[in-house]
Enzyme design. Structure first.
Site, short mmCIF file in Angstrom:
data_model
loop_
_atom_site.label_atom_id
_atom_site.label_comp_id
_atom_site.label_asym_id
_atom_site.label_seq_id
_atom_site.Cartn_x
_atom_site.Cartn_y
_atom_site.Cartn_z
N GLY A 50 0.82 -1.20 0.00
CA GLY A 50 0.00 0.00 0.00
C GLY A 50 0.86 1.25 0.00
O GLY A 50 2.08 1.18 0.10
N CYS A 87 5.68 -5.24 1.51
CA CYS A 87 5.80 -3.79 1.29
C CYS A 87 5.28 -3.00 2.49
O CYS A 87 5.88 -3.05 3.55
CB CYS A 87 5.11 -3.41 -0.02
SG CYS A 87 5.60 -1.79 -0.65
N LEU A 88 4.16 -2.28 2.36
CA LEU A 88 3.62 -1.56 3.51
C LEU A 88 3.28 -2.53 4.63
O LEU A 88 3.47 -2.23 5.81
CB LEU A 88 2.38 -0.75 3.11
CG LEU A 88 1.69 0.04 4.22
CD1 LEU A 88 2.64 1.05 4.86
CD2 LEU A 88 0.44 0.75 3.69
N GLY A 129 9.00 4.03 -0.73
CA GLY A 129 9.73 5.25 -0.39
C GLY A 129 10.05 5.34 1.08
O GLY A 129 10.67 6.31 1.54
N PHE A 130 9.60 4.35 1.85
CA PHE A 130 9.91 4.23 3.28
C PHE A 130 10.54 2.87 3.51
O PHE A 130 10.35 1.94 2.72
CB PHE A 130 8.64 4.36 4.13
CG PHE A 130 8.00 5.73 4.08
CD1 PHE A 130 8.24 6.66 5.07
CD2 PHE A 130 7.17 6.08 3.03
CE1 PHE A 130 7.66 7.92 5.03
CE2 PHE A 130 6.59 7.33 2.96
CZ PHE A 130 6.83 8.26 3.97
N HIS A 168 8.24 -6.95 -3.80
CA HIS A 168 7.01 -7.55 -4.31
C HIS A 168 7.28 -8.92 -4.93
O HIS A 168 7.64 -9.02 -6.10
CB HIS A 168 6.38 -6.63 -5.36
CG HIS A 168 5.70 -5.44 -4.76
ND1 HIS A 168 4.35 -5.42 -4.46
CD2 HIS A 168 6.18 -4.24 -4.39
CE1 HIS A 168 4.03 -4.25 -3.94
NE2 HIS A 168 5.13 -3.52 -3.88
N GLU A 197 5.23 -11.15 -5.84
CA GLU A 197 4.29 -11.49 -6.92
C GLU A 197 4.79 -11.00 -8.27
O GLU A 197 4.35 -11.46 -9.32
CB GLU A 197 2.90 -10.93 -6.63
CG GLU A 197 2.68 -9.48 -7.02
CD GLU A 197 3.38 -8.48 -6.11
OE1 GLU A 197 3.38 -7.29 -6.44
OE2 GLU A 197 3.89 -8.90 -5.06
#
Length: 403
Positions: A250, A279-280, A323-324, A363, A365
């Site tokens: 996300g 990710c997020l 970006g984090f 990612h 996937e």
């Protein structure tokens, strides 16, 4: 004899430091502000432009030929096809050509218009990428006006009003509004997508901006997937009686989303059910375990990022978009760093010692991107198989062999 006439610019990209780049407009007419980043992938521009993780951003493609294979209805990553993309704009080097691919159903320019994405072409994307690499990801505003006459006041007002991504919770903007079930499996040549008929497991996915292909990869492992909103409580998740819990990718600042997501994740960890984050979802898991996250200088965006799996010693080429990052030094005792980026050494994965809880920053996937990391979905569902007393599947399968 008439004098030489220069074609007027029909689009502009203005950065927060006052840098003004002029070009030719495409896609939607209007203007939009966002964080300007660059993506190094050579394929999959449609998947990138529909990835909810790019909400709030203006994407600069480093590959010069974008749009050359057109668009279609199969390569969309946003789950809700009726929803507009969170991407604010797109920056290209070359103008969009006519598509040359048998799967193309529509030109990229027309597709961008439908999804309300503002675009600009004719930009020196190498120079812009170098600027971002040196100075970090700036806020910017992109505008397209066919007449070449811009409402400068309105454009600059939107740029000045854009708060930047730090401290911004964007998951609520891209998450599903209601719970739904997912049973679509992966795409096969000349067959399209399949359907899971007899699921072996049940996974609840918390949607912070989930990509379609992540859900397909879970279904490929034999899991029926129930997707719940980002704001779902632990009780909401457990009411579905899942075998395992997934935390999706996300956009935005994980610390902002974590204000409501972290307490939920911590309660779910106490159940002992297998948990996997991407990710997020990885960043939120890191926060829930007591770690911290921070804004990156230029971020990681592309399909060519090398990552080392410290648990096996293998190196994989991955697709990244963040970006984090989780601060590796902040991870407490009992939490092991499992993956690292070989570009800059930043954290790319973690696992809780002795518990079926792990996550990765990239990612697996890989849509768009390589398939090196698909083993992680097997690793996740093997935790469920182990709890159920079933035989585990091998993580790595030789090309052409049966999974």
């Amino acid at each position: 004899m008439t004098g030489w006439q220069q074609t007027p610019a029909t689009a502009v990209l203005i950065l927060a430091d006052g840098t003004r780049l002029e070009g030719f407009g495409l896609g939607a007419i209007g203007h939009a502000a966002g964080e300007v980043c660059f993506n190094t992938a050579m394929t999959g521009y449609q998947e990138v432009l529909t990835d909810p993780s790019y909400a709030g951003q203006i994407i600069t493609f480093t590959f010069p030929h974008i749009g050359n294979v057109g668009t279609n209805d199969e390569d969309i990553e946003t789950v809700n096809m009726a929803a507009l993309s969170g991407v604010r704009g797109v920056v290209l080097k070359a103008d969009i050509t006519n598509p040359s691919n048998y799967r193309a159903a529509e030109k990229l320019d027309a597709w961008l218009k439908k999804r309300n994405i503002v675009g600009i072409a004719g930009i020196d994307t190498r120079a812009l990428t170098a600027r971002i690499r040196e100075n970090g990801m700036p806020n910017g505003v992109i505008a397209h006006e066919p007449t070449g006459v811009f409402d400068e006041g309105s454009i600059m007002a939107e740029l000045n009003a854009f708060p930047g991504l730090e401290g911004l919770d964007l998951a609520k903007e891209v998450t599903t509004a209601q719970t739904y079930h997912w049973d679509q499996t992966g795409w096969q040549w000349d067959k399209g997508y399949g359907k899971l008929e007899n699921p072996d497991f049940h996974v609840v996915a918390i949607d912070f901006g989930a990509k379609r292909n992540i859900l397909r990869c879970l279904a490929d492992q034999g899991a029926k997937v129930t997707v719940v909103p980002a704001t779902a409580s632990a009780a909401d998740v457990l009411a579905h009686n899942p075998d395992a819990i997934f935390l999706s990718n996300g956009p935005g600042d994980p610390a902002a989303t974590g204000k409501y997501a972290v307490p939920t994740i911590q309660k779910l960890m106490e159940t002992g059910k297998p948990m996997f984050g991407i990710c997020l979802g990885h960043q939120l898991m890191g926060l829930a375990l007591g770690g911290t996250t921070s804004k990156m200088h230029q971020g990681h965006h592309g399909a060519n990022h090398p990552v080392k799996d410290l648990t096996t010693g293998k190196v994989e080429i991955t697709s990244m978009n963040h970006g984090f990052a989780v601060d590796a030094e902040s991870l407490p005792a009992g939490v092991t760093q499992t993956h690292i980026s070989l570009f800059d050494g930043s954290n790319a994965g973690l696992a809780v010692d002795g518990k079926p809880i792990f996550s990765v920053q990239y990612h697996p996937e890989a849509s768009p991107g390589p398939k090196d990391s698909h083993y992680l979905f097997t690793r996740f569902l093997n935790q469920v198989r182990k709890q159920k007393g079933l035989a585990e599947k091998p993580e790595y399968v030789a090309p052409g062999a049966a999974a």
